[in-house]
Design an enzyme around this catalytic site. Structure first.
Site, PDB file in Angstrom:
ATOM      1  N   TYR A   3      14.038  -5.731   2.090  1.00  0.00           N
ATOM      2  CA  TYR A   3      13.605  -4.683   3.033  1.00  0.00           C
ATOM      3  C   TYR A   3      14.794  -3.887   3.559  1.00  0.00           C
ATOM      4  CZ  TYR A   3       8.740  -5.827   2.764  1.00  0.00           C
ATOM      5  OH  TYR A   3       7.457  -5.980   2.292  1.00  0.00           O
ATOM      6  N   ARG A  31      15.442  -1.362   0.985  1.00  0.00           N
ATOM      7  CA  ARG A  31      14.438  -0.285   1.008  1.00  0.00           C
ATOM      8  C   ARG A  31      14.654   0.638   2.203  1.00  0.00           C
ATOM      9  NH1 ARG A  31       8.671  -2.777   0.371  1.00  0.00           N
ATOM     10  NH2 ARG A  31       8.041  -0.592   0.506  1.00  0.00           N
ATOM     11  N   ASN A  88       1.661   4.257   2.668  1.00  0.00           N
ATOM     12  CA  ASN A  88       3.124   4.230   2.606  1.00  0.00           C
ATOM     13  C   ASN A  88       3.718   3.676   3.889  1.00  0.00           C
ATOM     14  OD1 ASN A  88       2.735   5.437   0.160  1.00  0.00           O
ATOM     15  ND2 ASN A  88       3.182   7.511   0.888  1.00  0.00           N
ATOM     16  N   ASP A 125       7.095   4.272   4.489  1.00  0.00           N
ATOM     17  CA  ASP A 125       8.393   4.960   4.630  1.00  0.00           C
ATOM     18  C   ASP A 125       8.458   5.886   5.849  1.00  0.00           C
ATOM     19  OD1 ASP A 125       7.415   6.971   1.739  1.00  0.00           O
ATOM     20  OD2 ASP A 125       6.955   7.309   3.855  1.00  0.00           O
ATOM     21  N   HIS A 179      -0.549   0.169   6.153  1.00  0.00           N
ATOM     22  CA  HIS A 179       0.309  -0.970   5.791  1.00  0.00           C
ATOM     23  C   HIS A 179       1.536  -1.105   6.668  1.00  0.00           C
ATOM     24  CE1 HIS A 179      -1.547  -0.642   1.497  1.00  0.00           C
ATOM     25  NE2 HIS A 179      -2.361  -1.215   2.357  1.00  0.00           N
ATOM     26  N   CYS A 220      11.725 -13.918  21.969  1.00  0.00           N
ATOM     27  CA  CYS A 220      11.794 -15.395  21.911  1.00  0.00           C
ATOM     28  C   CYS A 220      13.009 -15.888  21.154  1.00  0.00           C
ATOM     29  CB  CYS A 220      10.518 -15.945  21.237  1.00  0.00           C
ATOM     30  SG  CYS A 220      10.444 -15.602  19.455  1.00  0.00           S
TER      31      CYS A 220
HETATM   32  C1  BV8 Z   1      -6.315  -8.039   2.444  1.00  0.00           C
HETATM   33  C2  BV8 Z   1       3.704  -4.879   0.575  1.00  0.00           C
HETATM   34  C3  BV8 Z   1      -7.866  -9.471   3.504  1.00  0.00           C
HETATM   35  C4  BV8 Z   1       4.212  -3.996   1.633  1.00  0.00           C
HETATM   36  C5  BV8 Z   1       1.613  -3.854  -0.047  1.00  0.00           C
HETATM   37  C6  BV8 Z   1      -5.640 -12.672  -3.453  1.00  0.00           C
HETATM   38  C7  BV8 Z   1      -5.254 -13.142  -2.198  1.00  0.00           C
HETATM   39  C8  BV8 Z   1      -5.232 -12.309  -1.098  1.00  0.00           C
HETATM   40  C9  BV8 Z   1      -5.609 -10.983  -1.234  1.00  0.00           C
HETATM   41  C10 BV8 Z   1      -5.968 -10.527  -2.489  1.00  0.00           C
HETATM   42  C11 BV8 Z   1      -6.003 -11.350  -3.599  1.00  0.00           C
HETATM   43  N1  BV8 Z   1      -6.405 -10.614  -4.663  1.00  0.00           N
HETATM   44  C12 BV8 Z   1      -6.608  -9.347  -4.271  1.00  0.00           C
HETATM   45  C13 BV8 Z   1      -6.363  -9.283  -2.963  1.00  0.00           C
HETATM   46  C14 BV8 Z   1      -6.459  -8.143  -2.135  1.00  0.00           C
HETATM   47  C15 BV8 Z   1      -5.069  -7.522  -2.099  1.00  0.00           C
HETATM   48  C16 BV8 Z   1      -5.006  -6.546  -3.245  1.00  0.00           C
HETATM   49  O1  BV8 Z   1      -5.637  -5.512  -3.173  1.00  0.00           O
HETATM   50  N2  BV8 Z   1      -4.255  -6.902  -4.303  1.00  0.00           N
HETATM   51  C17 BV8 Z   1      -4.205  -6.017  -5.467  1.00  0.00           C
HETATM   52  C18 BV8 Z   1      -2.761  -5.922  -5.969  1.00  0.00           C
HETATM   53  C19 BV8 Z   1      -5.153  -6.577  -6.522  1.00  0.00           C
HETATM   54  N3  BV8 Z   1      -4.970  -6.856  -0.829  1.00  0.00           N
HETATM   55  C20 BV8 Z   1      -4.425  -7.494   0.206  1.00  0.00           C
HETATM   56  O2  BV8 Z   1      -3.907  -8.587   0.161  1.00  0.00           O
HETATM   57  C21 BV8 Z   1      -4.532  -6.717   1.517  1.00  0.00           C
HETATM   58  N4  BV8 Z   1      -5.069  -7.588   2.518  1.00  0.00           N
HETATM   59  O3  BV8 Z   1      -7.049  -7.825   1.511  1.00  0.00           O
HETATM   60  O4  BV8 Z   1      -6.632  -8.796   3.556  1.00  0.00           O
HETATM   61  C22 BV8 Z   1      -7.584 -10.810   2.891  1.00  0.00           C
HETATM   62  C23 BV8 Z   1      -6.798 -11.697   3.602  1.00  0.00           C
HETATM   63  C24 BV8 Z   1      -6.583 -12.953   3.057  1.00  0.00           C
HETATM   64  C25 BV8 Z   1      -7.131 -13.293   1.812  1.00  0.00           C
HETATM   65  C26 BV8 Z   1      -7.895 -12.371   1.101  1.00  0.00           C
HETATM   66  C27 BV8 Z   1      -8.109 -11.111   1.631  1.00  0.00           C
HETATM   67  C28 BV8 Z   1      -3.179  -6.267   1.973  1.00  0.00           C
HETATM   68  C29 BV8 Z   1      -2.647  -5.218   1.082  1.00  0.00           C
HETATM   69  C30 BV8 Z   1      -1.162  -5.307   1.124  1.00  0.00           C
HETATM   70  C31 BV8 Z   1      -0.469  -4.045   1.216  1.00  0.00           C
HETATM   71  N5  BV8 Z   1       0.971  -4.279   1.015  1.00  0.00           N
HETATM   72  N6  BV8 Z   1       2.912  -4.084  -0.302  1.00  0.00           N
HETATM   73  C32 BV8 Z   1       5.445  -3.250   1.189  1.00  0.00           C
HETATM   74  O5  BV8 Z   1       6.541  -3.828   1.203  1.00  0.00           O
HETATM   75  O6  BV8 Z   1       5.291  -2.073   0.821  1.00  0.00           O
HETATM   76  S1  BV8 Z   1       0.752  -2.994  -1.173  1.00  0.00           S
HETATM   77  C33 BV8 Z   1       1.769  -1.920  -2.005  1.00  0.00           C
HETATM   78  O7  BV8 Z   1       0.890  -1.217  -2.889  1.00  0.00           O
HETATM   79  C34 BV8 Z   1       2.393  -0.838  -1.148  1.00  0.00           C
HETATM   80  O8  BV8 Z   1       2.423  -1.140   0.211  1.00  0.00           O
HETATM   81  C35 BV8 Z   1       1.544   0.406  -1.415  1.00  0.00           C
HETATM   82  O9  BV8 Z   1       1.157   0.961  -0.216  1.00  0.00           O
HETATM   83  C36 BV8 Z   1       0.366  -0.156  -2.128  1.00  0.00           C
HETATM   84  C37 BV8 Z   1      -0.360   0.790  -3.037  1.00  0.00           C
HETATM   85  O10 BV8 Z   1       0.535   1.254  -4.027  1.00  0.00           O
HETATM   86  P1  BV8 Z   1       0.538   2.836  -4.316  1.00  0.00           P
HETATM   87  O11 BV8 Z   1       0.879   3.535  -3.058  1.00  0.00           O
HETATM   88  O12 BV8 Z   1      -0.705   3.225  -4.992  1.00  0.00           O
HETATM   89  O13 BV8 Z   1       1.787   2.970  -5.275  1.00  0.00           O
HETATM   90  P2  BV8 Z   1       1.825   2.768  -6.856  1.00  0.00           P
HETATM   91  O14 BV8 Z   1       3.263   2.702  -7.238  1.00  0.00           O
HETATM   92  O15 BV8 Z   1       0.908   1.654  -7.255  1.00  0.00           O
HETATM   93  O16 BV8 Z   1       1.189   4.102  -7.447  1.00  0.00           O
HETATM   94  C38 BV8 Z   1       1.854   5.337  -7.234  1.00  0.00           C
HETATM   95  C39 BV8 Z   1       1.057   6.380  -7.996  1.00  0.00           C
HETATM   96  O17 BV8 Z   1       1.659   7.653  -7.786  1.00  0.00           O
HETATM   97  C40 BV8 Z   1       1.046   6.156  -9.512  1.00  0.00           C
HETATM   98  O18 BV8 Z   1      -0.272   6.275  -9.976  1.00  0.00           O
HETATM   99  C41 BV8 Z   1       1.932   7.292 -10.058  1.00  0.00           C
HETATM  100  O19 BV8 Z   1       1.446   7.765 -11.288  1.00  0.00           O
HETATM  101  C42 BV8 Z   1       1.745   8.343  -9.012  1.00  0.00           C
HETATM  102  N7  BV8 Z   1       2.841   9.306  -8.879  1.00  0.00           N
HETATM  103  C43 BV8 Z   1       4.165   9.114  -9.122  1.00  0.00           C
HETATM  104  N8  BV8 Z   1       4.841  10.244  -8.815  1.00  0.00           N
HETATM  105  C44 BV8 Z   1       3.927  11.148  -8.366  1.00  0.00           C
HETATM  106  C45 BV8 Z   1       2.648  10.553  -8.405  1.00  0.00           C
HETATM  107  N9  BV8 Z   1       1.528  11.197  -8.016  1.00  0.00           N
HETATM  108  C46 BV8 Z   1       1.667  12.464  -7.566  1.00  0.00           C
HETATM  109  N10 BV8 Z   1       2.851  13.109  -7.498  1.00  0.00           N
HETATM  110  C47 BV8 Z   1       4.001  12.487  -7.890  1.00  0.00           C
HETATM  111  N11 BV8 Z   1       5.170  13.152  -7.814  1.00  0.00           N
END
Ligand code: BV8
Length: 253
Positions: free
Chosen positions: A74, A77, A108, A110, A125, A161
């Protein structure tokens, strides 16, 4: 003169018409909106999850197992984002977010939307720039802002704490703030729901576009590549947010 300024493609004109005629517009952004600012995305080429394993860094277990490793990631980042500036996509969304009936929701962490001047953003998030007590002490549950770069300690401490502090960011397996989810759900009752720069794979954020469609919204996405939402939305525009959003803004204004 960018290619989009000569004669915007029909789908951009169509989306501009929908947004211009809308009373309520909701926008959900992901990492792609900050890509042009130099902030790494997660899943695309060069994405963070290509280099690191999410479960090794962005989960409560990872922090319990190795808080120093998680803080190193972090801290890196934070230093990366500190050198980045909001881009044209953030600037357009900052203007739109100040209009009545518009809700800006971001995944995001950021804070570039805030730095661009957006107000009242639903930050699903959390933020790289906010910390909270890792031991959940009463006073440390409320996040505090710490923008120091670099951080003076390898593992910052809770001022209340003395225990470890952690990023006030929602990790995998952690629930989102209920009031943020409620605000986002309420905003799915809209005329236009636009997702920008998200792969639409993380829930519950990825579910809001489906909910807005179920409630009758016109749904659209702006993304460089196909996403998990592409087959759901009414309109999918391929391209950079930093180009497409200004083109839309010119057509709407
Ligand atoms: C929850 C960390 C209830 C923070 C992030 C098993 C156990 C527990 C939970 C789960 C499980 N299985 C599934 C889940 C649910 C899980 C989930 O969805 N997992 C996914 C991966 C399957 N979700 C959770 O855990 C959430 N909590 O459900 O709570 C619960 C509680 C307990 C038990 C069960 C359920 C919490 C979600 C966590 C969020 N934290 N990361 C950090 O350090 O950042 S998620 C991470 O991905 C980021 O934070 C980000 O926000 C998020 C989404 O990513 P994107 O923003 O979409 O980014 P990505 O790179 O993927 O895509 C970018 C896109 O932009 C691409 O398509 C690219 O083509 C495009 N692009 C690039 N350049 C451009 C562009 N587009 C336009 N213009 C450009 N120039």
């Amino acid at each position: 003169m960018s290619s989009l300024e000569e004669r915007p493609p029909d789908h951009t004109v169509k989306l501009a018409g929908r947004i211009g005629a809308a009373t309520r517009v909701t926008i959900l952004t992901g990492a792609g909106v900050s890509a042009a600012s130099g902030v790494p995305t997660f899943r695309g080429v060069g994405g963070l999850w290509r280099t690191y394993r999410a479960e090794d860094l962005a989960t409560p277990d990872a922090f319990t197992r190795d808080p120093q490793l998680v803080w190193e990631w972090y801290a890196w980042r934070r230093e990366t984002v500190a050198a980045c500036r909001p881009n044209a996509a953030h600037a357009v969304l900052a203007r739109w977010s100040r209009r009545d009936g518009t809700t800006l929701i971001t995944q995001n962490v950021d804070d570039l939307h805030l730095r661009a001047g957006s107000r009242d953003v639903v930050r699903l998030h959390g933020s790289l720039w906010e910390l909270k007590c890792a031991d959940h002490c009463a006073a440390g549950v409320t996040p505090w802002r710490d923008e120091r770069v670099p951080l003076p300690e390898r593992i910052p401490r809770c001022p209340h704490c003395g225990g470890y502090a952690r990023p006030a960011i929602v990790w995998f397996g952690e629930s989102l703030d209920a009031s943020d989810v409620d605000r986002a759900l309420a905003a799915t009752a809209c005329d236009v729901f636009l997702t920008v720069g998200t792969s639409a794979v993380v829930y519950p954020a990825a579910g809001f576009v489906h909910e807005s469609k179920r409630r009758g919204a016109f749904t659209a996405e702006i993304n460089m590549d196909e996403t998990a939402a592409s087959s759901t939305v009414d309109l999918s525009i391929r391209g950079g947010a930093e180009e497409i959003l200004p083109a839309l803004d010119r057509l709407i204004s």
